[in-house]
Every structure is written in C-alpha cells, then in structure tokens.
Design an enzyme around this catalytic site. Structure first.
Site, PDB file in Angstrom:
ATOM      1  N   HIS A   1      37.075  34.757 -16.060  1.00 40.64           N
ATOM      2  CA  HIS A   1      37.123  34.780 -17.516  1.00 40.64           C
ATOM      3  C   HIS A   1      36.823  36.159 -18.106  1.00 40.64           C
ATOM      4  CE1 HIS A   1      35.597  34.018 -21.632  1.00 40.64           C
ATOM      5  NE2 HIS A   1      36.628  33.198 -21.653  1.00 40.64           N
TER       6      HIS A   1
ATOM      7  N   HIS B   1      31.007  32.713 -11.189  1.00 40.72           N
ATOM      8  CA  HIS B   1      30.901  32.087 -12.508  1.00 40.72           C
ATOM      9  C   HIS B   1      30.093  32.958 -13.466  1.00 40.72           C
ATOM     10  CE1 HIS B   1      31.119  29.098 -15.651  1.00 40.72           C
ATOM     11  NE2 HIS B   1      32.039  28.502 -14.921  1.00 40.72           N
ATOM     12  N   GLY B   2      30.784  33.359 -14.526  1.00 44.71           N
ATOM     13  CA  GLY B   2      30.133  34.096 -15.604  1.00 44.71           C
ATOM     14  C   GLY B   2      29.842  35.546 -15.301  1.00 44.71           C
TER      15      GLY B   2
ATOM     16  N   GLU C   1      29.788  28.450  -2.227  1.00 44.59           N
ATOM     17  CA  GLU C   1      29.892  29.398  -3.343  1.00 44.59           C
ATOM     18  C   GLU C   1      28.750  29.070  -4.290  1.00 44.59           C
ATOM     19  OE1 GLU C   1      33.679  30.505  -4.891  1.00 44.59           O
ATOM     20  OE2 GLU C   1      32.874  30.874  -6.895  1.00 44.59           O
TER      21      GLU C   1
ATOM     22  N   HIS D   1      42.296  27.421 -10.303  1.00 39.11           N
ATOM     23  CA  HIS D   1      41.722  26.073 -10.361  1.00 39.11           C
ATOM     24  C   HIS D   1      42.764  25.122 -10.924  1.00 39.11           C
ATOM     25  CE1 HIS D   1      38.049  23.527 -11.915  1.00 39.11           C
ATOM     26  NE2 HIS D   1      38.910  22.794 -11.228  1.00 39.11           N
TER      27      HIS D   1
ATOM     28  N   ASP E   1      43.132  31.844 -13.888  1.00 37.82           N
ATOM     29  CA  ASP E   1      43.324  30.642 -14.715  1.00 37.82           C
ATOM     30  C   ASP E   1      43.604  30.960 -16.180  1.00 37.82           C
ATOM     31  OD1 ASP E   1      42.787  29.012 -12.573  1.00 37.82           O
ATOM     32  OD2 ASP E   1      40.697  28.625 -13.141  1.00 37.82           O
ATOM     33  N   HIS E   2      42.877  31.959 -16.700  1.00 38.56           N
ATOM     34  CA  HIS E   2      42.953  32.147 -18.154  1.00 38.56           C
ATOM     35  C   HIS E   2      44.166  32.956 -18.605  1.00 38.56           C
ATOM     36  CE1 HIS E   2      39.577  29.682 -18.659  1.00 38.56           C
ATOM     37  NE2 HIS E   2      38.887  30.380 -17.792  1.00 38.56           N
TER      38      HIS E   2
ATOM     39  N   ASN F   1      40.175  35.307 -10.378  1.00 38.10           N
ATOM     40  CA  ASN F   1      40.601  33.992 -10.867  1.00 38.10           C
ATOM     41  C   ASN F   1      41.506  34.213 -12.088  1.00 38.10           C
ATOM     42  OD1 ASN F   1      40.626  31.639 -12.533  1.00 38.10           O
ATOM     43  ND2 ASN F   1      38.968  30.797 -11.313  1.00 38.10           N
TER      44      ASN F   1
ATOM     45  N   THR G   1      34.159  24.510 -18.991  1.00 43.07           N
ATOM     46  CA  THR G   1      34.351  25.188 -17.712  1.00 43.07           C
ATOM     47  C   THR G   1      33.511  24.419 -16.692  1.00 43.07           C
ATOM     48  OG1 THR G   1      34.137  27.298 -16.547  1.00 43.07           O
ATOM     49  CG2 THR G   1      32.487  26.840 -18.237  1.00 43.07           C
ATOM     50  N   THR G   2      33.486  24.909 -15.447  1.00 41.54           N
ATOM     51  CA  THR G   2      32.737  24.195 -14.410  1.00 41.54           C
ATOM     52  C   THR G   2      31.252  24.433 -14.653  1.00 41.54           C
ATOM     53  OG1 THR G   2      34.594  24.747 -12.990  1.00 41.54           O
ATOM     54  CG2 THR G   2      32.675  23.780 -11.931  1.00 41.54           C
TER      55      THR G   2
END
Ligand code: PXP
Length: 265
Positions: free
Chosen positions: A227, A204-205, A162, A50, A16-17, A14, A110-111
């Site tokens: 991230h 995530h994470g 997911e 995203h 995004d960042h 991902n 974040t989500t």
C-alpha cells in the site's frame, strides 16, 4: 578484522492497489502487468498479490496473467489467499511459487490480524499439506508475533511464517511508546520461528520509516510491501518509490550485524 553482515533481504512488492485504482473505473488501466514489470525492474525480487474472496482488487484473469509473467521473467509469485476450498483449488490449478495463507473478513479494509493457526489448525494443516505436496508451493502463514502462533505454525507444517508488522508500523507512525515493545515482540517471534526451522518473512503497513528497524531483524529474509509503495508512486513514480525502499533495505542489511542503523529504538 572481518565484519559480519546480515543475510540478504528479499523484497516482494504487493501490487493489489494498482488493481484497486483500476477497479475504481472498471476498465483495464492502470495495467497490473505493467506495474509488475516495473516493480521487478526497480528491484523487487518477487510479486505478491492477494486474490480476495470478494475480488476487490486482483481478479481471476489477473492471476492468470501474473502467473504467466512471473514464469516468463523467472521471478516468484506469492499468492496471498484465505484458507477456503475455492482458494485452495485456484492455487492448485495455478501453481504459484509461494502461497501465503491469511485470515479474511469481508467487512475489513485490509488484513487486520494474523491467522489463528493455534485455534484453527484442524483445517489449516491439511490445506498447507495439499498446497505444498500437490501444488508444489512454499507455504507461509500470516501470523501475529505471538509465541503460540509461531509454534502452531511449525506444528501445522508451514515452511514460512510471515509476521504481521501492522501494529508496530502504526505505533511508530503515531509516535506511540508501544513501538519499542512491539518491535521486540517481532524480533522474539522471528528468533523463535527460525529456531523451529521456519523461514521468516514480515509485512503489512511498512513505510520508509518502519522498514529499517524491521530489516535489521537478522532472521527476517523477506518483506512484502504494498500500500505505501503504490501510494508513494503517485508522487514519485513506481520505480523511484520501489528503488528507495530497496536501498533502505539494502543499507540496513549492509550494516555490521548487531549495530543499529539510524533511528532504531
Ligand atoms: N503481507 C500480507 C500477508 C498482507 O496481507 C499484506 C496486505 O495485503 C501485505 C503483506 C502488504 O501490506 P501493505 O499493503 O500494508 O504493505
């Protein structure tokens, strides 16, 4: 004696960042496409991004470029998006390989939680159908490891779930005694989803410590990680950060099925 190993595990990076850093100055650097190309060179199987309603990281023009790149290099683009008319129209126009439906609240960093498929299936189900049938996308729903959400996801017609690994990753990082229970919950949800015919992803994470326990869940076939990798890239570079994550995943999956790999609770 033959040894059974786990099925391969895909890595979606991902990016995004990279856009978050770019947007801090409003220009065009660091370039998102360069990051996507490097991610693929470093071992990503696909690119995830995203498009949030507030466009806080990737923007519409980025999506155009990501669609073009991923088609050229023949890698899947996984578009994360809220279930809104605007986002469904964008996905139908761009036809990404995959769409992951996520909950979105403007004020969140974040989500934070999973999508409430069980409570909101009346509008999620038609969106899944359109994205799959008209848009040709493989549709996933980002959910908590909750049996009701898993069965609602199957009822809603999703092809993939997911599983939200955020709570488990936080617990592991903090040394909380909840980590083992949360990992068992993820495993149980993965088993349930696979039995219902759903493909299982997780994300995530995730960092270098949490990736191995999650990668050892046999039903999980894809991880989406962002991230931590972009943060780690500040210190070691994107290719080295992704390469190390890839090796940890591959090592976990190469272990004989059922046998724990270093440090699994
Ligand atoms: N999967 C989904 C559905 C997400 O929304 C996110 C965050 O955008 C991720 C995976 C990646 O999470 P992280 O950036 O914490 O690795």
């Amino acid at each position: 004696m033959s040894v059974t190993t786990l099925p391969p595990l895909r890595l979606g990076v991902n990016i995004d960042h990279v856009a978050t850093v770019r947007n801090a100055r409003g220009g065009s650097a660091p370039d998102l496409i360069r990051a996507a190309e490097l991610a693929i060179a470093a071992g990503a199987d696909g690119i995830t991004a995203h498009l949030r309603e507030d466009r806080r990281h990737i923007r519409d023009a980025d999506l155009d470029r990501l669609v073009a790149l991923t088609r050229t290099v023949e890698r899947p683009l996984n578009l994360e998006m809220a279930v809104t008319d605007e986002m469904v129209a964008i996905a139908l126009a761009h036809r990404p390989h995959a769409v992951c439906l996520v909950p979105e609240r403007r004020e969140e960093r974040t989500t934070e939680g999973g999508l409430d498929v069980a409570g909101q299936h009346n509008w999620i189900t038609p969106a899944i159908r359109r994205l799959h049938e008209e848009g040709g996308a493989r549709v996933s729903v980002f959910i908590a490891a909750d049996p009701d959400q898993v069965s609602a996801s199957a009822d809603a017609g999703a092809q993939v779930v997911e599983l939200h690994t955020g709570a488990y990753c936080d617990a592991l990082r903090e040394g909380s005694s909840d980590a083992g229970r949360l990992l068992e919950g993820l495993h149980a949800a993965a088993v349930q989803a696979a039995a219902l015919g759903l493909e299982v992803h997780a994300g995530h994470g995730i960092d270098y410590d949490s990736v191995t326990p999650v990668a050892l869940i046999p039903e999980v076939v894809e991880l989406n990680i962002g991230h931590f990798l972009i943060g780690e890239a500040i210190f070691v570079g994107l290719e080295a950060a992704i390469g190390r994550m890839r090796r940890l995943m591959d090592t976990a999956r190469a272990a004989p099925a059922g046998e724990p790999v270093g440090g699994i609770g």
